[in-house]
Design a protein around this motif. Structure first.
Motif, PDB file in Angstrom:
ATOM      1  N   TYR A 341      16.411  21.653  42.202  1.00  0.00           N
ATOM      2  CA  TYR A 341      15.036  21.222  42.399  1.00  0.00           C
ATOM      3  C   TYR A 341      14.795  20.003  41.507  1.00  0.00           C
ATOM      4  N   LYS A 342      14.292  18.923  42.089  1.00  0.00           N
ATOM      5  CA  LYS A 342      14.015  17.711  41.320  1.00  0.00           C
ATOM      6  C   LYS A 342      12.562  17.297  41.520  1.00  0.00           C
ATOM      7  N   THR A 343      11.861  17.051  40.435  1.00  0.00           N
ATOM      8  CA  THR A 343      10.469  16.639  40.516  1.00  0.00           C
ATOM      9  C   THR A 343      10.076  15.856  39.270  1.00  0.00           C
ATOM     10  N   GLU A 344       9.038  15.039  39.416  1.00  0.00           N
ATOM     11  CA  GLU A 344       8.481  14.325  38.272  1.00  0.00           C
ATOM     12  C   GLU A 344       7.401  15.141  37.580  1.00  0.00           C
ATOM     13  N   GLY A 345       6.973  16.249  38.217  1.00  0.00           N
ATOM     14  CA  GLY A 345       5.903  17.065  37.657  1.00  0.00           C
ATOM     15  C   GLY A 345       6.401  18.386  37.105  1.00  0.00           C
ATOM     16  N   PHE A 346       6.246  19.458  37.906  1.00  0.00           N
ATOM     17  CA  PHE A 346       6.660  20.775  37.428  1.00  0.00           C
ATOM     18  C   PHE A 346       7.202  21.603  38.581  1.00  0.00           C
ATOM     19  N   VAL A 347       7.970  22.631  38.219  1.00  0.00           N
ATOM     20  CA  VAL A 347       8.492  23.617  39.164  1.00  0.00           C
ATOM     21  C   VAL A 347       7.935  24.972  38.784  1.00  0.00           C
ATOM     22  N   SER A 348       7.361  25.681  39.752  1.00  0.00           N
ATOM     23  CA  SER A 348       6.782  26.994  39.512  1.00  0.00           C
ATOM     24  C   SER A 348       7.514  28.021  40.364  1.00  0.00           C
ATOM     25  N   LEU A 349       8.171  28.974  39.697  1.00  0.00           N
ATOM     26  CA  LEU A 349       8.907  30.036  40.385  1.00  0.00           C
ATOM     27  C   LEU A 349       8.046  31.290  40.398  1.00  0.00           C
ATOM     28  N   HIS A 350       7.900  31.890  41.580  1.00  0.00           N
ATOM     29  CA  HIS A 350       6.942  32.984  41.721  1.00  0.00           C
ATOM     30  C   HIS A 350       7.627  34.342  41.873  1.00  0.00           C
ATOM     31  N   ASN A 351       6.811  35.373  42.089  1.00  0.00           N
ATOM     32  CA  ASN A 351       7.257  36.771  41.965  1.00  0.00           C
ATOM     33  C   ASN A 351       8.481  37.118  42.797  1.00  0.00           C
ATOM     34  N   HIS A 352       8.599  36.528  43.993  1.00  0.00           N
ATOM     35  CA  HIS A 352       9.658  36.937  44.913  1.00  0.00           C
ATOM     36  C   HIS A 352      10.768  35.899  45.026  1.00  0.00           C
ATOM     37  N   PHE A 353      10.863  35.036  44.041  1.00  0.00           N
ATOM     38  CA  PHE A 353      11.960  34.076  43.944  1.00  0.00           C
ATOM     39  C   PHE A 353      13.220  34.816  43.484  1.00  0.00           C
ATOM     40  N   SER A 354      14.376  34.506  44.085  1.00  0.00           N
ATOM     41  CA  SER A 354      15.606  35.209  43.693  1.00  0.00           C
ATOM     42  C   SER A 354      16.831  34.319  43.905  1.00  0.00           C
ATOM     43  N   ILE A 355      17.860  34.583  43.077  1.00  0.00           N
ATOM     44  CA  ILE A 355      19.128  33.849  43.154  1.00  0.00           C
ATOM     45  C   ILE A 355      20.270  34.840  42.959  1.00  0.00           C
ATOM     46  N   PRO A 356      21.264  34.836  43.828  1.00  0.00           N
ATOM     47  CA  PRO A 356      22.450  35.671  43.574  1.00  0.00           C
ATOM     48  C   PRO A 356      23.193  35.193  42.333  1.00  0.00           C
ATOM     49  N   ALA A 357      23.896  36.098  41.675  1.00  0.00           N
ATOM     50  CA  ALA A 357      24.565  35.771  40.411  1.00  0.00           C
ATOM     51  C   ALA A 357      25.679  34.747  40.581  1.00  0.00           C
ATOM     52  N   ASN A 358      26.239  34.623  41.788  1.00  0.00           N
ATOM     53  CA  ASN A 358      27.389  33.735  41.976  1.00  0.00           C
ATOM     54  C   ASN A 358      26.989  32.296  42.296  1.00  0.00           C
ATOM     55  N   LEU A 359      25.686  31.988  42.316  1.00  0.00           N
ATOM     56  CA  LEU A 359      25.246  30.642  42.656  1.00  0.00           C
ATOM     57  C   LEU A 359      24.671  29.925  41.438  1.00  0.00           C
ATOM     58  N   ASP A 360      24.695  28.598  41.494  1.00  0.00           N
ATOM     59  CA  ASP A 360      24.101  27.771  40.458  1.00  0.00           C
ATOM     60  C   ASP A 360      22.767  27.235  40.958  1.00  0.00           C
ATOM     61  N   PHE A 361      21.801  27.239  40.075  1.00  0.00           N
ATOM     62  CA  PHE A 361      20.483  26.721  40.395  1.00  0.00           C
ATOM     63  C   PHE A 361      20.009  25.882  39.223  1.00  0.00           C
ATOM     64  N   SER A 362      19.496  24.700  39.494  1.00  0.00           N
ATOM     65  CA  SER A 362      19.030  23.846  38.410  1.00  0.00           C
ATOM     66  C   SER A 362      17.691  23.213  38.751  1.00  0.00           C
ATOM     67  N   ILE A 363      16.928  22.921  37.682  1.00  0.00           N
ATOM     68  CA  ILE A 363      15.654  22.229  37.799  1.00  0.00           C
ATOM     69  C   ILE A 363      15.761  20.942  36.974  1.00  0.00           C
ATOM     70  N   GLU A 364      15.449  19.815  37.610  1.00  0.00           N
ATOM     71  CA  GLU A 364      15.545  18.533  36.922  1.00  0.00           C
ATOM     72  C   GLU A 364      14.181  17.848  36.948  1.00  0.00           C
ATOM     73  N   ILE A 365      13.637  17.575  35.761  1.00  0.00           N
ATOM     74  CA  ILE A 365      12.377  16.858  35.639  1.00  0.00           C
ATOM     75  C   ILE A 365      12.714  15.407  35.327  1.00  0.00           C
ATOM     76  N   ALA A 366      12.498  14.511  36.308  1.00  0.00           N
ATOM     77  CA  ALA A 366      12.889  13.111  36.141  1.00  0.00           C
ATOM     78  C   ALA A 366      12.190  12.266  37.192  1.00  0.00           C
ATOM     79  N   ASN A 367      12.337  10.965  37.125  1.00  0.00           N
ATOM     80  CA  ASN A 367      11.807  10.078  38.156  1.00  0.00           C
ATOM     81  C   ASN A 367      12.754  10.123  39.367  1.00  0.00           C
ATOM     82  N   VAL A 368      12.363  10.905  40.353  1.00  0.00           N
ATOM     83  CA  VAL A 368      13.283  11.161  41.447  1.00  0.00           C
ATOM     84  C   VAL A 368      12.797  10.594  42.766  1.00  0.00           C
TER      85      VAL A 368
END
Length: 370
Positions: A341-368
């Motif tokens: 996820y890339k944004t110049e503002g913010f990322v909000s993860l909510h109650n039913h957000f989920s990721i399997p253990a075998n995957l990579d997930f990243s959040i990047e705050i930058a000028n995108v």
């Protein structure tokens, strides 16, 4: 630049639900039977409004990975009875009493657009402030709504989705005069008139409107003329099944929310229109006095994920390796591939957000989004 790496286990339930349904409607649909009742929900997102006595409205979504309805959040309103979808632009509309607004599918936030106001017609001047039926016409790009008139038949209006205002002079009366609303002709069960409309949907085949009409102890599904409110045909008597609201899925199958009168369960049902039977897909099993009103199927791939101001990702959102937004990303989805996820503002993860253990997930705050 800030990078956040997150991973968590995805909890799955294995529940087998089997439904065999035969669907015929107006001789226009060629519907296929579903042996797996949940297969239809993997390619769409399904929302409804939850209502309980003395509580504010709630937004619910069906989550196919765990085979049940989940509460997205409290809306903070009390007068929402229906929701309507602009599929092309992925906008969920709702009316709180007489105020048109939009619903955020991830946060459940209601954002007011404007007050509908009132108009002139056969009843004289009427305030449109008890909206029960709401649907989006994808051809005219307007909202049709029904408003409750105590002691009389409900009325049909057009609403501008941009400013929330009543579109004046939308109808013609019997004297060929322009009027602002039209009375919806009530279905007649001989013993009583079914004058209250609890639901309204746009029918893509006839390009007219289908509504649920009710009286003291009768419920009917009717086809009405969107230009006059005239009753074209009473399609089915649904009195025995307690239907609250209806909507088409993306394959032309008809589904409904039900009242608690059906075995004290409510959820979503597929209506077998050939035999006027219903098949319970999944009850809420949350609160005995919870009722689901309003129903909307959404195509998840209608979500833009390429540098809009705000991106809302729902439970069945498109799984792409990179999602960018200028100001905010709100996510309630199940991650199935390595995703950033890339944004110049913010990322909000909510109650039913989920990721399997075998995957990579990243959040990047930058000028995108330059």
């Amino acid at each position: 630049m800030i990078i956040i790496l997150i991973s968590q286990n995805l909890v799955m339930k294995s529940i087998k639900l089997i439904i065999v349904v035969y669907c015929t409607f107006l001789c226009a649909f060629n519907c296929m039977s579903n042996n797996n009742s949940n297969s239809i929900f993997y390619d769409v997102a399904l929302f409804t409004i939850g209502k309980m006595p003395n509580k504010t409205d709630m937004l619910y979504q069906y989550k196919p990975t765990i085979y049940k309805w989940v509460k997205i959040g409290d809306i903070g309103t009390t007068g929402i009875h229906s929701i309507a979808i602009d599929v092309e632009n992925f906008i969920i509309y709702a009316v709180d009493g007489g105020t048109l607004g939009t619903l955020n599918p991830v946060t459940a936030q209601f954002t007011a657009i404007g007050n509908i106001g009132g108009g002139n017609g056969e009843y004289g001047f009427a305030n449109i402030n008890q909206v029960y039926g709401l649907t989006f016409d994808p051809i005219q790009k307007v909202l049709f709504a029904t408003s409750r008139i105590e002691g009389s038949a409900d009325v049909l209006v057009k609403i501008n989705p941009i400013d929330g205002k009543l579109i004046k002079n939308s109808f013609i009366n019997l004297f060929f005069q322009s009027i602002d609303y039209s009375i919806i002709e009530a279905a007649n069960d001989k013993a009583e008139l079914l004058a209250d409309v609890s639901c309204l949907i746009y029918d893509p085949i006839t390009r007219q409107l289908i509504c649920i009409q009710s009286g003291y102890n009768k419920i009917a599904m009717s086809l009405i003329n969107k230009n006059s409110g005239f009753l074209l045909q009473v399609l089915f008597d649904l009195s025995s099944v307690g239907i609250q609201s209806i909507d088409y899925d993306l394959n032309g199958n008809l589904y409904a929310t039900t009242l608690n009168e059906i075995d004290e369960e409510n959820g979503i049902t597929q209506i077998d229109l050939g035999f006027v039977n219903i098949n319970l897909v999944n009850p809420s099993n949350i609160e005995s006095d919870l009722q689901f009103t309003g129903l909307a199927f959404i195509q998840p791939n209608a979500i833009s994920t390429n540098c809009n101001d705000e991106v809302n990702l729902i439970c069945a959102s498109p799984q792409v390796p990179e999602i960018k937004a200028k100001n905010a990303i709100n996510s309630n989805t199940d991650i199935r591939i390595n995703t950033t996820y890339k944004t110049e503002g913010f990322v909000s993860l909510h109650n039913h957000f989920s990721i399997p253990a075998n995957l990579d997930f990243s959040i990047e705050i930058a000028n995108v989004c330059d």
